[in-house]
Design an enzyme around this catalytic site. Sequence first.
Site, PDB file in Angstrom:
ATOM      1  N   SER A 122       0.830  -1.195   0.000  1.00 16.05           N
ATOM      2  CA  SER A 122       0.000   0.000   0.000  1.00 16.05           C
ATOM      3  C   SER A 122       0.877   1.263   0.000  1.00 16.05           C
ATOM      4  O   SER A 122       1.706   1.448  -0.882  1.00 16.05           O
ATOM      5  CB  SER A 122      -0.963  -0.026   1.190  1.00 16.05           C
TER       6      SER A 122
ATOM      7  N   ASP B 167      -5.677  -3.300  -2.655  1.00 18.89           N
ATOM      8  CA  ASP B 167      -4.654  -2.957  -1.668  1.00 18.89           C
ATOM      9  C   ASP B 167      -3.961  -4.173  -1.046  1.00 18.89           C
ATOM     10  O   ASP B 167      -4.611  -5.079  -0.525  1.00 18.89           O
ATOM     11  CB  ASP B 167      -5.304  -2.127  -0.559  1.00 18.89           C
TER      12      ASP B 167
END
Length: 302
Positions: free
Chosen positions: A42, A156
């Site tokens: 991320s 993510d």
Amino acid sequence: MRKKKRIGLALGSGSARGWSHIGVIKCLKEAGIPINLLCGSSMGAVVGGAYAAGILNALEDLARDFSWIDFLKFMDVSLSRRGLLEGDRITDFFREKISNRLIEELLLPYGAVAVDMNTGKEVCFRKGPLLDAMRASFSLPGLFTPFQRGQQWLIDGGLVNPVPVSLCRALGADIVIAVNLNDGIAEKNIFRKNGQNNKAIQDKVIDVFRSDFISNNFPFIKIADTPQREKTPNMIEVMAKAIYIMQDRITRQRLLVDQPDVLISPPLSCIGLLEFHRAKETIDAGWNSTKEFLPAIFEHLS
């Protein structure tokens, strides 16, 4: 002659808390500790990619000058139903700095983590366009639209591997320094006394979405005001709290299995999901926490 130990840096997920990674990297470099390879999930993939591409200083300059108004400027409301934001404006910023740089061309080995939305399996980027790896890894569900790669829809990386120690090991790290940005966030009180500034920003984000997207595309929908906003959780707070709980639990479980040699956990529970304008204190928290662990790191190197 004894072989030098390869140091891998695992930079964890954390949205706005990810600015902390800048401080971590700066502290390690100032202390003369080499970073031989780097992996991120991320926001960790974003900051790590910037360092591996040689543009960390440019990213830090952006972060330190970043205001909540700047954040709103980066908002590109999605016209699809896959997420609130497209993420193209963020990608465009990095494209100006790194063009179409390949991971194989970076200054050091780099890996990023994403998740295949259809299978739930971890996807590791170890080659190919750096921008694709970064964009896929920060595709926070609900906030950013998923990233499409061929037949895959990627989201993510923090959903399955918030602190990618395992990927560092796979790339050949002898010593892994991990940075966990999720320590204590599950217990964070979304109604904290000092949270009004953050809540105001979140409400503004929601207002932009409601006015720019709903009003322009669905004028027949009546937008009602929400009474007593300051006393009720908004959409982003609900989503953030769910993410906090999930990532805290996943991080704990993964770190029990994939144990790093050194674990740095900056105190960042006071930084909200979208508080990108608080970069200075976030970066400083990363630097200060890393400094405390320098003796332990040098001990592993000896």
